[in-house]
Design an enzyme around this catalytic site. Structure first.
Site, PDB file in Angstrom:
ATOM      1  N   CYS A   1       0.827  -1.210   0.000  1.00 17.29           N
ATOM      2  CA  CYS A   1       0.000   0.000   0.000  1.00 17.29           C
ATOM      3  C   CYS A   1       0.860   1.259   0.000  1.00 17.29           C
ATOM      4  O   CYS A   1       2.027   1.244   0.387  1.00 17.29           O
ATOM      5  CB  CYS A   1      -0.913  -0.023   1.229  1.00 17.29           C
ATOM      6  SG  CYS A   1      -2.347   1.062   1.077  1.00 17.29           S
TER       7      CYS A   1
ATOM      8  N   ASP B   1      -6.576  -2.693  10.929  1.00 14.55           N
ATOM      9  CA  ASP B   1      -5.383  -1.860  11.065  1.00 14.55           C
ATOM     10  C   ASP B   1      -5.211  -1.413  12.509  1.00 14.55           C
ATOM     11  O   ASP B   1      -6.082  -1.618  13.355  1.00 14.55           O
ATOM     12  CB  ASP B   1      -5.519  -0.641  10.139  1.00 14.55           C
ATOM     13  CG  ASP B   1      -4.184  -0.107   9.664  1.00 14.55           C
ATOM     14  OD1 ASP B   1      -3.172  -0.342  10.343  1.00 14.55           O
ATOM     15  OD2 ASP B   1      -4.159   0.552   8.607  1.00 14.55           O
TER      16      ASP B   1
END
Length: 208
Positions: free
Chosen positions: A11, A129
């Site tokens: 990412c 996350d």
């Protein structure tokens, strides 16, 4: 899905040259931060389009956004993204009118909405996350061990790197792992191809 075929998402791409690092390693997903100026990885539509075009066809592109508007999601669709990953709030019109499958990102503090999104057919998966996404900090992976699986993609993020990702996979057994800061240079912006190589090797070695 088991750890033997754990998917890999890199990412925070910001430059076209980084697409080649992902192509070389045949990862599964490429994330690009959009419409979030607070992030040092924020990327404009024009650059995102170039990165997407440079990716192998087998790699799915993911527009990473924070509480976006429907217009912003539409721009991601037009840019050629395959998914949109949403942190924060998902507006009703995005669920009702958007076309891209959604990866709902959860900070470890807001998982009380998991049951709601589990019932939503537009949600293709989840990204779990840390409290501060993109900070490079981990969280207690044991919090996810008893999480019910509903067939949607189950991705683990938050402070992963080539040194801890094998332990994370053994603990959580996610469908995929998501890394950003863990594969970046320490002295300048951008992805470090050597760290990407090491991260991918650690994931795949754990699956053998």
């Amino acid at each position: 899905m088991t750890e033997r075929n754990c998917k890999i998402k890199i990412c925070g791409l910001t430059d076209v040259s980084e697409a080649e690092y992902l192509n070389k390693n045949k990862v599964d997903f490429a994330g690009i931060v959009m419409f979030y100026e607070k992030s040092r990885r924020n990327t404009n539509v024009e650059t995102a389009e170039k990165i997407i075009k440079a990716l192998s066809d087998e790699i799915k592109s993911v527009a990473v956004m924070v509480s976006p508007t429907l217009e912003q999601v539409r721009l991601a669709e037009q840019a050629g993204f395959d998914y949109v990953q949403i942190h924060g709030k998902i507006a009703d019109d995005i669920i009702n009118e958007g076309d891209l499958p959604i990866l709902k990102a959860f900070n470890i503090d807001d998982m009380n909405m998991l049951d709601f999104y589990s019932k939503c057919p537009r949600i293709a998966g989840y990204v779990f996350d840390a409290h501060e996404p993109g900070s490079g900090k981990t969280f207690d992976w044991n919090l996810l061990k008893s999480m019910p699986r509903d067939g949607k993609l189950f991705m683990l993020a938050g402070g992963l790197n080539d040194r801890n990702v094998a332990d994370a996979i053994r603990c959580v057994r996610p469908d995929g792992v998501d890394v950003s800061s863990g594969v970046e240079y320490t002295d300048r912006q951008g992805k470090d191809p050597k760290l990407i190589d090491s991260f991918v090797a650690a994931v795949r070695e754990e699956g053998m």
